[in-house]
Design an enzyme around this catalytic site. Structure first.
Site, PDB file in Angstrom:
ATOM      1  N   TRP A   1       0.847  -1.207   0.000  1.00 23.52           N
ATOM      2  CA  TRP A   1       0.000   0.000   0.000  1.00 23.52           C
ATOM      3  C   TRP A   1       0.882   1.257   0.000  1.00 23.52           C
ATOM      4  CZ3 TRP A   1      -0.336   4.200   3.274  1.00 23.52           C
ATOM      5  CH2 TRP A   1      -1.457   5.025   3.129  1.00 23.52           C
ATOM      6  N   HIS A   2       2.004   1.180   0.722  1.00 21.19           N
ATOM      7  CA  HIS A   2       2.865   2.352   0.835  1.00 21.19           C
ATOM      8  C   HIS A   2       3.569   2.697  -0.471  1.00 21.19           C
ATOM      9  CE1 HIS A   2       2.225   1.859   5.128  1.00 21.19           C
ATOM     10  NE2 HIS A   2       2.609   3.109   5.250  1.00 21.19           N
ATOM     11  N   GLY A   3       3.822   1.729  -1.295  1.00 21.43           N
ATOM     12  CA  GLY A   3       4.493   2.064  -2.548  1.00 21.43           C
ATOM     13  C   GLY A   3       4.762   0.853  -3.403  1.00 21.43           C
TER      14      GLY A   3
ATOM     15  N   PHE B   1       2.106   8.416  -1.371  1.00 17.43           N
ATOM     16  CA  PHE B   1       1.328   7.181  -1.256  1.00 17.43           C
ATOM     17  C   PHE B   1      -0.111   7.454  -1.661  1.00 17.43           C
ATOM     18  CE2 PHE B   1       4.482   6.773   2.361  1.00 17.43           C
ATOM     19  CZ  PHE B   1       5.446   6.269   1.515  1.00 17.43           C
TER      20      PHE B   1
END
Lengths: 476, 319
Positions: free
Chosen positions: A321-323, A476
């Site tokens: 999800w963060h990257g 993000f």
């Protein structure tokens, strides 16, 4: 429009003033227009993407409520596909394509799917998750579908938390748009104070630390292990102050107008174990994953191996999800492993504490636990910050093999950075261990209170970083 | 009635808060200003000296490369004129132009050497951020204001604060007032002597392709040239040596040369001079010559300036 810009300060003053001047029935319209302007100040055309998901989820919510049985599931799946599809295309297309190319090259084939030049819409992961929580809650019957399109659009687009959270739930936020928020002086002042504290964390601490961290991490080959250790510790504080600073400004700005957003950080570096850390760090995301993924996978009401898998998998997804990068995936996986390992060794560690007599020394025990948790978090942050997986392993190797004096271009670089960290620890120490003691910012004496606020502004002017302070979590 | 009381209460609190803030801002700003201008050493002091005090015949403008590359003894001996090196670390064309405005308001130097770096015209936000070096002079030097305002649209608003011009300078101001700093960071007429010899010289190759040019920088460069010409100052634009191999002339240098040629101003380009690249012992690092290197380089610049004066027709060519 960045929260730490004069542009935002002007925008905030204008919108808030108009908000209180306007009659209640027009306020949502003002907030929606302001939120559109706020979002379009980044890349105007991306409002169309946001508009697409808003339209899809608005109708999905109504259809979900009006249907039953299998049809409900179809509407939910359609809405989730639309949301995740947009996220996947903009955020993960090139990542998946690049990895496919590597895989095919390894097998002796050529990947003919072209790489696209895509600019990630600001805060896409945040508002997508907020929109998804709405349709899931309507599906679960815990939230009635919103009939007013404008109010629903505002739920997704509410400017204080539009680009970097907190990721709200419909039960907490939607009804607030219908409530009258009278002009409450004390509430407004407390919101402004929270914004000021967030700004301080961002400008004085995070952006100052960023100068050192970027210098070292972007040229790791020129720095020794000691310097890399210092840069990693600095990064732990940088990312905390950057993100929690943003959250404080968001929560404070909403509070000024009478909205209550959820707490996103609760002094995470005072956590005694990784499980507690994740209950204190980015709370709105952790609870989102818990509510919508972990529990859907069965949570802890399954066999022990499956429980461990659930935990690990959720953290892996959280990393992604963060990257769209293997570094984030490893960061997530590492946190998952910490958690599983902590659960597996729970009894053994308690036994060790008893043998060492640490149970009789609660202060020392707590200090050791907090330190261990901080070190584990820092180790994982290496992957989060490093430019590539190769860099991360290179940095870790160098930390253990290369010694030398700690780098600092000029003494002021380290002095300002340490001042910020010590200041933060002092404030949070008081909040953590003496929560009933009144802070300077909330002191009952008007002079102390005003002086404390004015001194924070003076410190921002004196040692804040005013140039190039982008928020990390915007990506993000 | 209730509303009126609330409004009075809010107004009273707001006035009190802003009064406290203004007093703090004004008093701390005044203290910082006082100590800023009582410094007697360091890079902040050198900016003040260049802007407000120097009356040297030859002035050098540039970044840290200018600071390290132009030794006063060389130029004073060769031209028999006084010299000051007004270079400053990490500052580029905007800064040089602002300092020139301050200088021209007081007197007219005879010669100016402008050290022109590779990628001078490349779009780079940090070049604008670096204009913070000029903030302490904004109030007292109206001639530099248009340049400082390039920093951002809200700069004038920020400058309502008396503390803001000294942002992040607290420790530098303290050190600049300390006696030990003179011994530690001694400069000779703005020139920073480096006796270091680069321990592990690595010759890197720099490949060039055209990039987006910053039109503000080009305009300021042209204004710099025009102001020198209108004051009959002998201007020499110089690119000092790098320990780097350029596969072709740097794009900004190429553009800079064209502009200089248009105004018939000398442009001496040492970036592709093979002599320095074959003598790594003359460098302190890839971008900076040491004192020996600076002495050789200074003499070569002086030679070029003299030849250029004698053969005006050769203006715009390399050394």
């Amino acid at each position: 429009m960045l929260f730490n810009s004069i542009h935002f300060a002007i925008f905030f003053v204008v919108v808030t003033t108009l908000y209180f001047v306007l009659a209640h029935k027009y306020r949502w319209l003002l907030l929606l227009s302001a939120s559109c302007y706020f979002y379009m100040a980044f890349v105007p055309v991306y409002i169309l993407i946001l508009g697409f998901t808003i339209v899809v989820d608005y109708f999905a919510g109504i259809y979900l409520e009006n249907s039953s049985g299998k049809q409900r599931k179809i509407y939910l799946i359609a809405s989730l596909i639309a949301n995740i599809g947009v996220l996947a295309f903009f955020k993960y297309y090139n990542f998946l394509n690049d990895n496919l190319s590597v895989l095919l090259n390894g097998l002796g084939y050529q990947n003919s799917i072209p790489r696209l030049s895509i600019l990630l819409p600001i805060g896409l992961s945040f508002h997508t998750f907020q929109a998804m929580s709405y349709t899931i809650e309507v599906y679960r019957g815990r939230q009635p579908a919103e009939r007013n399109f404008g109010i629903y659009a505002l739920y997704v687009m509410f400017y204080p938390q539009l680009v970097a959270g907190p990721i709200e739930r419909p039960q907490n936020l939607l009804h607030q748009f219908y409530e009258k928020h009278p002009f409450d002086y004390e509430r407004i002042v407390s919101g402004l104070r929270q914004m000021l504290w967030g700004l301080f964390k961002k400008i004085v601490i995070a952006d100052r630390l960023a100068i050192y961290v970027n210098t070292v991490y972007n040229n790791a080959e020129h720095h020794n292990g000691n310097t890399l250790v210092v840069a990693t510790i600095f990064f732990a504080f940088q990312i905390y102050c950057d993100f929690s600073g943003y959250s404080d400004i968001a929560i404070g700005a909403a509070r000024v107008m009478g909205f209550k957003l959820m707490t996103n950080f609760n002094r995470p570096y005072f956590s005694r174990n990784i499980s507690e850390f994740w209950k204190r760090w980015h709370i709105s995301l952790s609870t989102w994953f818990k509510d919508y993924l972990y529990i859907s996978l069965g949570g802890n009401r399954v066999s022990i191996p499956r429980w461990y898998f659930n935990l690990f998998f959720v953290f892996l997804v959280s990393g992604l999800w963060h990257g769209a990068n293997w570094t984030f995936l490893i960061w997530g996986g590492l946190n998952g492993l910490y958690l599983v390992f902590a659960l597996m060794t729970q009894h053994f560690r308690k036994g060790v504490d008893k043998v060492l007599g640490l149970t009789n020394l609660p202060g020392l025990n707590r200090l050791l636990e907090i330190s261990t948790t901080f070190i584990l978090a820092c180790f994982a942050w290496i992957f989060f910050r490093a430019n590539s997986v190769h860099d991360a392993f290179y940095i870790i190797r160098k930390m253990f093999t290369s010694r030398g004096p700690v780098y600092f271009q000029e003494p002021s670089m380290i002095i300002y950075a340490l001042f910020g960290i010590v200041f933060l620890i002092c404030v949070e120490w008081r909040q953590e261990f003496s929560p009933h003691r009144v802070s300077l910012l909330n002191n009952p004496h008007w002079l102390v209170r005003n002086l404390a606020c004015a001194m924070l502004i003076v410190l921002i002017l004196l040692i804040g970083v005013f140039d190039g302070g982008q928020f990390i979590y915007f990506q993000f | 009635m209730k509303r009126k009381i609330l409004l009075i209460y809010i107004a009273k609190n707001a006035i009190l808060f802003f009064a406290i803030l203004l007093i703090l801002d004004w008093s701390i700003g005044a203290i910082l200003r006082k100590f800023y201008f009582t410094q007697e050493s360091g890079f902040l002091y050198r900016t003040t000296y260049a802007l407000e005090k120097t009356d040297a015949d030859i002035l050098v403008f540039g970044s840290s490369r200018a600071n390290h590359h132009y030794s006063p003894s060389v130029f004073e001996n060769r031209f028999n004129e006084s010299f000051y090196n007004a270079g400053r670390d990490g500052n580029f064309m905007f800064y040089h132009y602002a300092i020139l405005q301050g200088v021209l308001k007081r007197y007219t130097p005879k010669k100016i050497i402008l050290d022109f770096i590779s990628d001078e015209f490349k779009v780079d936000q940090s070049n604008y951020d670096r204009l913070s070096a000029l903030l302490p002079y904004y109030k007292t030097h109206p001639e530099i204001r248009p340049v400082v305002e390039l920093k951002g649209p809200y700069e004038r608003l920020k400058l309502l604060s008396d503390i803001y011009p000294f942002n992040s300078s607290l420790l530098s101001i303290a050190v600049g007032n300390a006696e030990f700093n003179k011994r530690r960071m001694g400069d000779v007429k703005g020139y920073i002597i480096s006796n270091d010899i680069w321990a592990n010289p690595q010759l890197t190759e720099q490949h060039q392709s055209p990039y987006e040019l910053d039109t503000n920088k080009i305009k300021v460069f042209e204004s710099f040239i025009r102001d020198c010409l209108s004051h009959n100052i002998e201007l020499s634009v110089v690119t000092s040596p790098y320990y780097r191999k350029f596969d072709t002339t740097n794009y900004s240098i190429r553009v800079g040369k064209d502009i200089a040629a248009r105004y018939k101003v000398s442009f001496f380009d040492f970036s592709t001079d093979t002599f320095f690249v074959s003598h790594p012992e003359l460098f302190a690092d890839a971008n900076h010559l040491n004192n020996n290197g600076a002495t050789i380089f200074g003499n070569r610049v002086a030679d070029s300036m003299m030849i250029s004066r004698r053969h005006v027709s050769k203006m715009g060519t390399g050394p």
